[in-house]
Design a protein around this motif. Structure first.
Motif, PDB file in Angstrom:
ATOM      1  N   TYR A  17     -18.369   1.040  25.205  1.00 15.36           N
ATOM      2  CA  TYR A  17     -18.907   0.013  24.314  1.00 15.36           C
ATOM      3  C   TYR A  17     -19.801  -0.961  25.062  1.00 15.36           C
ATOM      4  O   TYR A  17     -19.649  -1.183  26.261  1.00 15.36           O
ATOM      5  N   GLU A  28     -10.420   4.732  15.175  1.00 15.16           N
ATOM      6  CA  GLU A  28     -11.471   4.211  14.316  1.00 15.16           C
ATOM      7  C   GLU A  28     -11.446   2.683  14.340  1.00 15.16           C
ATOM      8  O   GLU A  28     -10.398   2.072  14.243  1.00 15.16           O
ATOM      9  N   ILE A  29     -12.615   2.099  14.472  1.00 17.89           N
ATOM     10  CA  ILE A  29     -12.702   0.646  14.511  1.00 17.89           C
ATOM     11  C   ILE A  29     -13.752   0.210  13.503  1.00 17.89           C
ATOM     12  O   ILE A  29     -14.732   0.899  13.297  1.00 17.89           O
ATOM     13  N   GLY A  30     -13.559  -0.912  12.889  1.00 16.16           N
ATOM     14  CA  GLY A  30     -14.570  -1.413  11.973  1.00 16.16           C
ATOM     15  C   GLY A  30     -14.030  -1.675  10.588  1.00 16.16           C
ATOM     16  O   GLY A  30     -14.762  -2.033   9.686  1.00 16.16           O
ATOM     17  N   GLY A  31     -12.748  -1.489  10.390  1.00 24.21           N
ATOM     18  CA  GLY A  31     -12.155  -1.786   9.089  1.00 24.21           C
ATOM     19  C   GLY A  31     -12.070  -3.274   8.858  1.00 24.21           C
ATOM     20  O   GLY A  31     -12.530  -4.075   9.675  1.00 24.21           O
ATOM     21  N   PHE A  32     -11.466  -3.613   7.769  1.00 21.69           N
ATOM     22  CA  PHE A  32     -11.406  -5.005   7.353  1.00 21.69           C
ATOM     23  C   PHE A  32     -10.755  -5.925   8.354  1.00 21.69           C
ATOM     24  O   PHE A  32     -11.269  -6.953   8.709  1.00 21.69           O
ATOM     25  N   PHE A  33      -9.576  -5.554   8.768  1.00 20.36           N
ATOM     26  CA  PHE A  33      -8.810  -6.468   9.594  1.00 20.36           C
ATOM     27  C   PHE A  33      -8.675  -5.938  11.024  1.00 20.36           C
ATOM     28  O   PHE A  33      -7.813  -6.342  11.764  1.00 20.36           O
ATOM     29  N   ASP A  34      -9.520  -4.990  11.384  1.00 20.68           N
ATOM     30  CA  ASP A  34      -9.409  -4.413  12.720  1.00 20.68           C
ATOM     31  C   ASP A  34     -10.000  -5.337  13.763  1.00 20.68           C
ATOM     32  O   ASP A  34     -10.994  -5.994  13.522  1.00 20.68           O
ATOM     33  N   PRO A  35      -9.400  -5.322  14.958  1.00 24.71           N
ATOM     34  CA  PRO A  35     -10.028  -6.098  16.024  1.00 24.71           C
ATOM     35  C   PRO A  35     -11.353  -5.463  16.432  1.00 24.71           C
ATOM     36  O   PRO A  35     -11.627  -4.308  16.124  1.00 24.71           O
ATOM     37  N   GLN A  36     -12.137  -6.224  17.122  1.00 24.54           N
ATOM     38  CA  GLN A  36     -13.424  -5.725  17.566  1.00 24.54           C
ATOM     39  C   GLN A  36     -13.247  -4.679  18.664  1.00 24.54           C
ATOM     40  O   GLN A  36     -12.311  -4.740  19.429  1.00 24.54           O
ATOM     41  N   PRO A  37     -14.193  -3.741  18.744  1.00 23.81           N
ATOM     42  CA  PRO A  37     -14.139  -2.800  19.851  1.00 23.81           C
ATOM     43  C   PRO A  37     -14.499  -3.513  21.152  1.00 23.81           C
ATOM     44  O   PRO A  37     -15.037  -4.612  21.140  1.00 23.81           O
ATOM     45  N   PHE A  38     -14.186  -2.906  22.251  1.00 27.95           N
ATOM     46  CA  PHE A  38     -14.383  -3.607  23.516  1.00 27.95           C
ATOM     47  C   PHE A  38     -14.464  -2.604  24.649  1.00 27.95           C
ATOM     48  O   PHE A  38     -14.124  -1.438  24.497  1.00 27.95           O
ATOM     49  N   TYR A  81     -20.734  -3.803   5.463  1.00 26.01           N
ATOM     50  CA  TYR A  81     -19.710  -4.777   5.829  1.00 26.01           C
ATOM     51  C   TYR A  81     -19.426  -4.602   7.306  1.00 26.01           C
ATOM     52  O   TYR A  81     -19.269  -5.548   8.039  1.00 26.01           O
ATOM     53  N   SER A  82     -19.379  -3.360   7.711  1.00 29.95           N
ATOM     54  CA  SER A  82     -19.194  -3.109   9.132  1.00 29.95           C
ATOM     55  C   SER A  82     -19.740  -1.740   9.481  1.00 29.95           C
ATOM     56  O   SER A  82     -20.015  -0.914   8.613  1.00 29.95           O
ATOM     57  N   ILE A  83     -19.894  -1.541  10.759  1.00 32.01           N
ATOM     58  CA  ILE A  83     -20.362  -0.271  11.295  1.00 32.01           C
ATOM     59  C   ILE A  83     -19.256   0.220  12.214  1.00 32.01           C
ATOM     60  O   ILE A  83     -18.703  -0.559  12.972  1.00 32.01           O
ATOM     61  N   PHE A  84     -18.928   1.466  12.095  1.00 28.92           N
ATOM     62  CA  PHE A  84     -17.934   1.974  13.039  1.00 28.92           C
ATOM     63  C   PHE A  84     -18.305   3.381  13.462  1.00 28.92           C
ATOM     64  O   PHE A  84     -19.112   4.055  12.832  1.00 28.92           O
ATOM     65  N   LYS A 108      -6.633   2.471  21.602  1.00 30.75           N
ATOM     66  CA  LYS A 108      -7.139   1.668  20.482  1.00 30.75           C
ATOM     67  C   LYS A 108      -8.644   1.862  20.298  1.00 30.75           C
ATOM     68  O   LYS A 108      -9.127   1.939  19.185  1.00 30.75           O
ATOM     69  N   THR A 109      -9.382   1.893  21.386  1.00 31.77           N
ATOM     70  CA  THR A 109     -10.833   2.033  21.229  1.00 31.77           C
ATOM     71  C   THR A 109     -11.218   3.417  20.769  1.00 31.77           C
ATOM     72  O   THR A 109     -12.267   3.603  20.200  1.00 31.77           O
ATOM     73  N   SER A 130      -5.883   0.999   6.058  1.00 33.85           N
ATOM     74  CA  SER A 130      -5.808   1.919   4.932  1.00 33.85           C
ATOM     75  C   SER A 130      -5.760   1.138   3.643  1.00 33.85           C
ATOM     76  O   SER A 130      -6.360   1.498   2.649  1.00 33.85           O
ATOM     77  N   PHE A 144       0.828  -1.189   0.000  1.00 33.32           N
ATOM     78  CA  PHE A 144       0.000   0.000   0.000  1.00 33.32           C
ATOM     79  C   PHE A 144       0.862   1.238   0.000  1.00 33.32           C
ATOM     80  O   PHE A 144       1.701   1.431   0.872  1.00 33.32           O
ATOM     81  N   ASN A 202      -8.042 -12.333  15.697  1.00 33.45           N
ATOM     82  CA  ASN A 202      -9.062 -11.586  16.415  1.00 33.45           C
ATOM     83  C   ASN A 202      -9.623 -10.461  15.563  1.00 33.45           C
ATOM     84  O   ASN A 202     -10.139  -9.489  16.053  1.00 33.45           O
ATOM     85  N   THR A 203      -9.499 -10.629  14.262  1.00 37.44           N
ATOM     86  CA  THR A 203     -10.137  -9.680  13.369  1.00 37.44           C
ATOM     87  C   THR A 203     -11.417 -10.313  12.862  1.00 37.44           C
ATOM     88  O   THR A 203     -11.617 -11.510  12.978  1.00 37.44           O
ATOM     89  N   LYS A 253      -2.974  -1.833   7.558  1.00 37.50           N
ATOM     90  CA  LYS A 253      -3.875  -2.820   6.988  1.00 37.50           C
ATOM     91  C   LYS A 253      -5.216  -2.178   6.661  1.00 37.50           C
ATOM     92  O   LYS A 253      -5.791  -2.442   5.646  1.00 37.50           O
ATOM     93  N   TYR A 302       3.078  -6.890   1.930  1.00 35.81           N
ATOM     94  CA  TYR A 302       2.628  -8.159   2.471  1.00 35.81           C
ATOM     95  C   TYR A 302       2.776  -9.211   1.382  1.00 35.81           C
ATOM     96  O   TYR A 302       2.517  -8.938   0.224  1.00 35.81           O
TER      97      TYR A 302
END
Lengths: 908, 375
Positions: A828, B261-271, A876-879, B257-258, B5, A443, A653-654, B3, A449
């Motif tokens: 959260y 921004e969370i919610g991208g492709f390979f991002d871990p879940q928020p918590f 796909y996701s919500i953020f 981390k929380t 981006s 990128f 964990n993704t 990842k 990668y």
């Protein structure tokens, strides 16, 4: 040789509109019309003679049964020939095939033939092949039953035909050919009509006079119009009801190629995702969540070799070249003892063996990818080679983009598979298979990668005698990835991960007695993992090099699986697999203080294990059970239970599968996963097999599943056990499906209700997610509806559509805000307590075939597909993002517009 | 980050999109107690701030409710109460006492007015090494402030910084006159020059765990964009360094981390980041952190003149213009503008220059007009 039809028969072929089939008394003619419409049968009869005949039909019973009932006690006789023509005649039945001794008998003039007067129709010449063949000899005495061991291959190429249904209708006994084209069937001795049936091939019926055990080889011809039908579950119709398999889908590549897909590539995994019980977290991923399992619980085999990462380009493409794939077998329940090592499902992909008669090949060009395959006979009818390759030109596309960022980005992939099959004498066949895939992306000229799969197998199949086959396989599978960063010289690094797996196994198939098929085997796997190595990249880099210690383990298993047909209604399959696993040294194991959660601060000591010392040892039985009970009226009930053990798990964990997810072997702290599944199914054929209805229910429980502590770090972690939480999983569901397998319009619709939950198992309260209660897994999508339909306008144009609906997947969202350290922050919810919006998508595709001249240089076809016709922006996701002090929610969609793709395919 | 981006880039290629999305409104306040508690073991002074959470939909400008009337105490490992905190302003509790025993462990105990009880995990005091230097440099984008420190004993490894920044600024116009009871009199109070102080808001943590030595070299803790008011005259920053343990570091790290921004492709879940404060049975949940560390401070000061040429840019006073009010209009003036100075033609004062208050009174820009001690 001609068969002459007697009596005053008028043949009528009628195609009427559909009328409901009732059990009440009706005219024979209406029954006959229905019969012709719903099956491939043509009836020949004199309507003037039969127009007063009224009949009562049992819709659940077989045609033969009904016809027998109708004409019992009348002056009419009926008979059926191999072409499924039914002749109704006055007084004498029409002879549809000649008795074997016909010539001798006519010569002697002693036999009395039916009158051959009133010739109205001459039935087409019966192929020589279709005369009765005798198997075995009388010298063995009078046997009640005998076993035929046979081989089914394709007439044009000599390739074995896999999954071809082999069955007799009366009595109803069936089997199907295995992955090498072999079948074994035990039938009562005497005259039998054996049917060979597979979608896309002309059905063949062989009359045999079975005297004792013996063999036969059958060649099937391909139906010239390959796009004639899409049969969804290419499992032969009869076998889905009569077979022992439960939760199994067999797909042939023609089915797969016809389903409309994004970016013009037939994609095996995407088709699997349309089957009931299979979920995925979102578009653009190939992680399969089968019946509430995680994406790493699927055993994905390519010619028997495990493929660790079945995706290309972040998962937008699956790793398998559709041109060389022959068929796909997917099992989500009732998994036989032959398979082990993964909990949820087995996806077995077999490639073609290559044309043994002439050089042929094929390929395709779409906007993003190009593929080519070549089949080369090395020695005619003896050995062949098939080579398939695929690559992308997305690099080129990225370079054309105006954005500087994207211009400097790279994304490319390629895969190559070379397979050899050749006979080593009369009873032995050698198969060599290789597969290599490579992905690279970068990128904005920064982090690169790269990941790669490798798989090799060498397999010898040996027929020891008619009833015994031995398959011995040597295999290697590997997966590696690397990440390289160069942009900031101070932080420049290079990181590597690698797993190597060596396997040897032997599988023995033998038939103890009629109706008892047995498989036994032994397998041994050696794993070698380099879990992570990071090194500074360049002199200026201040990155400290780090090398996580190697993981070595062996996994061995023994199994025995017996299929026993207790009687014509009840069949049982019982198997036991016993697996033994040992993690081996050299290994340094951290010792944690007892009585507190494991964390780096509670490490008290390190124990060193020497080379080849056993670090951890796990073993256990994996019982498997399958039961089928044939119900009256073309229906059956099946039950299954299986326990699976998984010693190798993926740490992730993704939400989606990411290329940097790592595989981890069980050790003292990370215990193997154990999954139990009970499932039951009801299967029924309606309207003579035109419709197939099935319903399956399952309940599954999984021990020692992994979930992760909040913000767990998985890469380059020396003590991963401090970041994982052992969890218990449970899943249950109902899967309903109706298929129409024949006719101009065909397809299927399925509905799935399924739930999947996790629960943290930890003695420490603060390690328990959601206070130790069951919470939905990230792929828990209760409702799913899939529809796939095809309509054939004519032999050259067909249209297919695909409709997908599912409940949105669970997510964790902010439920409040608070201030800490002077800044507003989000609070959260508990894990996975909310859901993203529901998913809905419609795809369309039109296929145009070239002309159907059998002899021409190359056959080509065009496929125009439109993905996401409605342009719905599926989340796909919500953020949530804090912008200028205001918290805003956003929805990320991957395909927000309809995406058209034109693909050109050819074969020669 | 990379990842994410990357995936977004790919999405761009594939016509992917990001749309605003308003989920089903979560209007109820989850009602968590938020604890921000710190004790200095050497001086044994502590500050505990107690607030409560708000509903996501609560307006931005409503203040976070302070948790008043709580009983906050510090206990040692033997269970003896060492200090009782007193509430100095709503929700802010302070204490002083004897220095703590650095080898003991301490627990913070909170009992709210409504009877809920909270307790921290047992915490060990940590001692921060001194800050080696706080440095700055200016470039075309602005000023970057960096901190350098080290611990020869290799004992610290995890660092946490906060700072207070103070800067001098002026309003657009210096006022020498003011209204008083309808007449204009000379202004006695200087409302032209002010000093404003702000605490840091970002989570500033650093660790040396991947390095062989326990060194933090030039870690950026703050950036000030060029042309800001902060850089206009003189700027000063007091950096406070604390040593934290790995758990506290993880807390802040997770908190960072929380917030990202969370919610991208390979991002871990928020918590939910919970910290080390737990609610005793029956109490509403709490989020927060209690830590004990000594503090080392160092002050950095520089002026506008010190800035390199590329960074020099005077702050702008947008929308500030003088207008004239004639003597005759003065008694009837009902506007809010403030007097700046006299409007003289020759020796005659015809009226006054006036300007909007924000252009005249520097205090309206949240500063104070008393010079700080350290200035």
């Amino acid at each position: 040789m001609k068969v002459i039809v007697c009596s005053a028969l008028v043949w009528i072929v009628i195609l009427f509109s559909i009328s409901a089939q009732a059990q009440s008394t009706r005219s024979f003619r209406s029954y006959a019309d229905d019969l012709e419409r719903d099956s491939l049968i043509t009836l020949y009869y004199d309507n003037h003679l039969l127009d007063t005949l009224h009949v009562t039909i049992d819709p659940g019973a077989s045609i033969a049964h009904n016809l027998d009932a109708i004409f019992l006690g009348t002056v009419y006789k009926w008979s059926m020939d191999t072409q499924r023509h039914i002749f109704i005649s006055y007084k004498y039945p029409v002879v549809t095939s000649l008795p074997e001794t016909f010539f001798q008998r006519t010569a002697s003039g002693t036999d009395k033939q039916p009158e051959l007067a009133h010739l109205d129709k001459i039935v087409s010449e019966v192929d020589k092949k279709e005369k009765t063949i005798t198997i075995g000899s009388k010298s063995k005495g009078l046997l009640k039953s005998a076993t035929i061991s046979g081989y089914v291959k394709e007439k044009a190429t000599g390739e074995p035909i896999i999954g071809c249904a082999v069955f007799t209708r009366s009595p109803s006994i069936g089997t199907s050919t295995d992955r090498y084209g072999h079948f074994t069937i035990t039938l009562p001795t005497g005259y039998q009509e054996i049917h060979f049936k597979l979608v896309g091939m002309k059905e063949l019926v062989r009359s045999v006079n079975l005297l004792s055990d013996g063999g036969m080889t059958v060649e099937l011809e391909e139906e010239v119009v390959s796009l004639k039908e899409v049969v969804v579950n290419a499992t032969e119709i009869e076998s889905s009801v009569t077979g022992l398999d439960i939760g199994t889908q067999k797909l042939d590549i023609k089915t797969i190629k016809q389903i409309p897909l994004v970016m013009g590539e037939a994609d095996i995994l995407k088709v699997i995702m349309t089957l009931p019980g299979v979920q995925t977290v979102g578009e653009g991923t190939v992680g399969l969540n089968v019946r509430g399992g995680t994406a790493n619980q699927n055993l994905i085999l390519f010619n028997d070799a495990i493929i660790y990462n079945p995706s290309h380009l972040f998962g937008f493409f699956s790793s398998f070249n559709p041109d060389i794939v022959k068929n796909v077998n997917f099992q989500k329940g009732g998994i036989p003892a032959e398979y082990g090592g993964r909990i949820s499902s087995v996806l077995s992909i077999d490639t073609k063996e290559g044309n043994q008669k002439k050089i042929s090949g094929g390929g395709g060009i779409s906007p993003l990818t190009a593929r080519l395959s070549l089949e080369v006979p090395l020695r005619k009818d003896k050995s062949s080679l098939i080579i398939g390759g695929r690559t992308t030109y997305s690099d080129w596309i990225l370079k054309q983009l105006s954005s500087e960022t994207l211009k400097n980005s790279r994304a490319s992939f390629s895969d190559l598979s070379v397979n050899y099959a050749g006979s080593l004498g009369k009873r032995k066949t050698l198969y060599l298979s290789s597969y290599i895939s490579r992905d690279q992306f970068r990128f904005n000229g920064d982090t690169t990668y790269q990941y790669s799969n490798m798989a090799f197998t060498a397999k010898v199949k040996q027929a020891i005698n008619e009833k015994t086959f031995l398959v011995t396989t040597l295999g290697y599978s590997g997966y590696s990835f690397s990440v390289k960063s160069t942009s900031n010289p101070v932080n420049a690094f290079q990181m590597k991960y690698r797993i190597d797996q060596y396997q040897v196994k032997s599988d023995l198939n033998f038939f103890l007695a009629p109706g008892i098929a047995t498989q036994a085997g032994i397998s041994s796997i050696l794993y070698n993992i380099k879990p992570g190595e990071i090194q500074p990249n360049g002199d200026q880099s201040s990155i400290q090099s780090k090398n996580i210690q190697k993981e070595i383990a062996s996994e061995n298993a023994l199994y025995l699986d017996v299929n026993y047909d207790i009687n014509s209604r009840l069949s049982v399959g019982a198997g036991l697999r016993y697996s033994l696993y040992a993690a081996l040294g050299p290994h340094d194991e951290f010792q944690y203080a007892s009585g507190s959660p494991r964390s780096p601060s509670t490490i008290q000591d390190t124990v060193h294990y020497g080379s080849s010392h056993v670090v951890a040892f796990y073993h256990g039985p994996e019982p498997r059970l399958r039961l089928r009970y044939q119900l009256p009226g073309n229906a059956s009930l099946k039950l299954s239970y299986n326990r699976m053990r998984q010693y190798l798990q993926m740490l992730s964990n993704t939400t989606a599968i990411s290329p940097t997810d790592i595989w981890k072997l069980s050790d003292r702290y990370i215990r193997p996963q154990v999954g139990d599944q009970v499932s039951a199914g009801y299967y029924r054929l309606l309207r003579n097999g035109l419709f197939e209805v099935s319903g399956e229910v399952y309940y599954k429980s999984i021990q020692q599943m992994l979930d992760y502590k909040d913000g767990a770090r998985l890469l380059l972690n020396e003590h991963i056990e401090t970041d994982v939480i052992q969890s218990r999983g449970k899943a249950y569901g109902v899967e309903l499906m109706i298929k129409k397998t024949r006719g101009k319009t065909n397809g299927w619709i399925s509905y799935t209700y399924s739930r999947s939950f996790l629960k943290s198992v930890s003695p420490y309260a603060n390690e328990r997610v959601n206070k130790g209660t069951y919470y939905p897994s990230s792929y828990d999508k209760p409702h799913a509806v899939n529809f796939i339909g095809n309509y054939k306008f004519n032999r050259r144009i067909n249209i297919s559509t695909n409709v997908v609906y599912s409940t949105g997947r669970p997510i964790t969202i902010p439920i409040g805000k608070y201030i800490l350290n002077g800044t507003e922050r989000l609070l959260y919810s508990d894990r996975n307590q909310y859901r993203i919006p529901d998913y809905f998508r419609v795809d369309l595709s039109i296929n145009f075939e070239g002309n159907h001249k059998v002899r021409k240089l190359a056959h080509s076809s065009w496929s125009l597909s439109l993905y996401n016709v409605t342009g719905r922006r599926n989340a796909y996701s919500i953020f949530f993002k804090s912008e200028n002090g205001v918290i805003r929610g956003y929805k990320l969609s991957i395909f927000g517009e309809p995406i058209p793709t034109l693909t050109y395919n050819f074969r020669f | 980050m990379i990842k994410r981006s990357l995936s977004i880039a790919l999405i761009a290629v594939l016509a992917g999109c990001i749309d605003p999305y308003a989920p089903k409104v979560v209007t109820t306040n989850p009602d968590f107690l938020i604890v921000d508690a710190f004790v200095d073991p050497l001086e044994s002074s502590g500050i505990v701030t107690l607030t409560r959470s708000k509903a996501l939909t609560d307006p931005e400008d409503t203040p976070y409710p302070a948790e008043s009337g709580a009983l906050v105490t510090l206990l040692n490992s033997a269970g003896n109460t060492l200090q009782t905190f007193t509430e100095t302003q709503a929700g802010v509790y302070k204490s002083t006492g004897a220095p703590l025993n650095l080898n003991d462990t301490y627990t913070l105990h909170i009992q709210t007015a409504n009877g809920s009880v909270y307790e921290s995990e047992a915490t060990t005091p940590r001692i921060s090494p001194p800050i080696d230097s706080v440095t700055w440099y200016g470039d075309a984008t602005g000023v970057t402030v960096q901190v350098t420190t080290h611990d020869d004993t290799d004992a610290t490894r995890y660092y946490f910084w906060t700072f207070d920044e103070t800067w001098e600024y002026t309003s657009a116009f210096k006022s020498i006159v003011e209204w008083q009871n309808g007449t204009v009199v000379p202004r006695n109070e200087d409302i032209y020059t002010c000093w404003r102080t702000l605490p840091s808001t970002a989570i500033l943590i650093g660790n040396s765990t991947s390095l062989e030595d326990d060194i933090i070299a030039k870690q950026t803790i703050h950036t000030i964009p060029k042309g800001e008011q902060k850089l206009g005259i003189q700027y000063s920053m007091l950096v406070k360094q604390r040593a934290i343990d790995e758990k506290t570091y993880e807390f802040w790290d997770l908190m960072k981390k929380t917030t990202e921004e969370i919610g991208g492709f390979f991002d871990p879940q928020p918590f939910v980041v919970k910290g080390n404060i737990r609610a005793i049975a029956g109490s509403k949940p709490a989020i927060g952190l209690f830590y004990i560390s000594s503090v080392h401070e160092q002050r950095l000061t520089f002026t506008y003149e010190d800035l390199p040429l590329v960074t020099k840019q005077r702050p702008q006073f947008d929308g500030c213009e003088l207008s004239i009010i004639l003597n005759a209009e003065v008694p009837g003036y009902r506007g809010s503008d403030l007097m700046v100075t006299l409007y003289n033609v020759g020796d005659f004062t015809l009226g006054y220059f006036k300007a909007p208050p924000a252009c005249v009174d520097c205090r309206l820009q949240k500063g104070v007009n008393t010079k700080p001690d350290f200035w």
